[in-house]
Motif scaffolding. Structure first.
Motif, PDB file in Angstrom:
ATOM      1  N   CYS A 135       0.864  -1.278   0.174  1.00 31.79           N
ATOM      2  CA  CYS A 135       0.012   0.037  -0.088  1.00 31.79           C
ATOM      3  C   CYS A 135       0.838   1.134  -0.127  1.00 31.79           C
ATOM      4  O   CYS A 135       2.006   1.342   0.640  1.00 31.79           O
ATOM      5  CB  CYS A 135      -0.898  -0.124   1.094  1.00 31.79           C
ATOM      6  N   GLU A 187       0.377   3.300  -5.039  1.00 36.28           N
ATOM      7  CA  GLU A 187      -0.159   2.149  -5.207  1.00 36.28           C
ATOM      8  C   GLU A 187      -1.003   1.688  -6.290  1.00 36.28           C
ATOM      9  O   GLU A 187      -1.963   2.387  -6.277  1.00 36.28           O
ATOM     10  CB  GLU A 187      -0.640   1.410  -3.569  1.00 36.28           C
ATOM     11  N   SER A 191      -3.022  -4.077  -2.944  1.00 33.49           N
ATOM     12  CA  SER A 191      -3.565  -4.470  -2.048  1.00 33.49           C
ATOM     13  C   SER A 191      -4.911  -5.346  -2.487  1.00 33.49           C
ATOM     14  O   SER A 191      -5.279  -6.088  -1.636  1.00 33.49           O
ATOM     15  CB  SER A 191      -3.757  -3.357  -1.187  1.00 33.49           C
ATOM     16  N   VAL A 216      -7.537   6.820  -1.050  1.00 34.59           N
ATOM     17  CA  VAL A 216      -7.777   5.569  -1.701  1.00 34.59           C
ATOM     18  C   VAL A 216      -8.795   5.644  -2.546  1.00 34.59           C
ATOM     19  O   VAL A 216      -9.945   6.377  -2.022  1.00 34.59           O
ATOM     20  CB  VAL A 216      -7.919   4.741  -0.575  1.00 34.59           C
TER      21      VAL A 216
END
Length: 257
Positions: A135, A187, A191, A216
Motif C-alpha cells: 500500500c 499503489e 492490495s 484510496v
C-alpha cells in the motif's frame, strides 16, 4: 522482559490473526508453550475480559475489553486527533476517501478514515491492518523512516495480496527511493484489485516520521493523468500541513541512521 506477559500477548495476537476461535491445544502449538500454561493464561485473560470462551465448543476468542483499549488508543493518539480536520479537507478537495495510518511491525494500521464525499455506502476501515509493501501508506512510512527499519522490512516477508503485489526487493527499493525524491508514494492494485492509493509521510516536532496520510479509491479515478499528479500534489501538501500541525518545521524532516 516478563515471560508471562509476552506469552499472553502472543496468545492475543494468535487469536487476532487466526480467526474467530482457537482451542487450548491449538494455541499451545502456535505459541510454543505447554497446554497447562496456556490454559492458566487464558483463565487470567478471561477474568480481565480480554478473551471469551465459547460455551459450546470450549474455544476462545478475543474479548470486549480489547475494544475499549483499542478505542482508548485511538482517542489518545495525537496523530489521529490532529489529522481529523486535515483528512476531511483532503477528502473534500480530492473527492476520495482518506486514510491515516501508522506502522506497527511489518503492517500499517489505519487509525483514521474520512469517507469519500457523496459516495456510495462505505465501510469504516479504522483498525484495518495491511502489509506495508502492498500500500502507498506503507511505502510512504518506510521510505521516510530509519534506514535500519527499511533494511529489516525489505529482508522480511513480502506478502502477495494480488497479482500486482511487488515482491522483488530491488524494485521495492527503487520505489522507496522514488518516494523520497518526490515526497509521496503510489499503489496500483497491490492490495486490492481495482483500488489504488496515493500517500505521503507525516512528521512530528522531532523530525521523525509518525504516520502517513493518503487517498484510496478506484484506480480509474486516482491514477489517470492529469488527475493523478493533481492528487499527488494535494496529498503531499496536506501531509506537510499536518506535519506542521504536529510541530514539524520545513527543515526538521529526517531519517534515522
Amino acid at each position: 522482559m516478563v515471560q508471562s506477559v509476552r506469552r499472553a500477548a502472543s496468545i492475543l495476537r494468535e487469536l487476532a490473526a487466526a480467526g474467530p476461535r482457537l482451542g487450548v491445544t491449538e494455541l499451545a502449538e502456535r505459541v510454543g508453550v505447554a497446554k497447562p500454561t496456556v490454559h492458566a493464561l487464558l483463565r487470567t485473560l478471561e477474568a480481565e475480559g480480554m478473551v471469551e470462551q465459547d460455551a459450546e465448543t470450549g474455544k476462545y476468542r478475543l474479548g470486549s475489553s480489547l475494544l475499549l483499549l483499542g478505542n482508548a488508543y485511538l482517542d489518545t493518539h495525537e496523530l489521529r486527533t490532529r489529522s481529523v480536520t486535515w483528512a476531511d479537507g483532503l477528502a473534500t478537495r480530492t473527492g476520495e476517501a482518506v486514510w491515516v495510518a501508522v506502522l506497527t511491525g511489518d503492517h500499517v494500521l489505519v487509525v483514521h478514515h474520512a469517507f469519500r464525499p457523496e459516495g456510495a455506502v462505505q465501510i469504516l476501515e479504522v483498525g484495518a491492518s495491511i502489509p506495508w509493501s502492498t500500500c502507498a501508506l506503507g511505502k510512504a512510512l518506510v521510505a521516510a523512516g530509519p534506514i535500519a527499519d527499511q533494511e529489516r522490512l525489505l529482508a522480511g516477508e513480502l506478502p502477495v495480496l494480488t497479482g500486482a503485489s511487488v515482491t522483488d526487493r530491488a524494485e521495492l527499493t527503487a520505489q522507496l527511493e522514488q518516494v523520497r525524491r518526490v515526497g509521496y508514494a503510489v499503489e496500483d492494485q497491490e492490495s486490492t484489485l481495482g483500488d489504488a492509493g496515493i500517500a505521503a509521510p507525516v512528521f512530528d516536532r522531532s523530525g521523525h516520521v509518525v504516520g502517513a496520510i493518503g487517498i484510496v479509491g478506484p484506480v480509474e479515478r486516482l491514477l489517470v493523468e492529469p488527475v493523478r499528479q493533481d492528487h499527488a500534489v494535494t496529498v503531499r501538501e496536506t501531509a506537510r500541513n499536518l506535519s506542521r500541525d504536529l510541530g514539524a518545521t520545513r527543515t526538521s524532516h529526517r531519517r534515522g541512521a
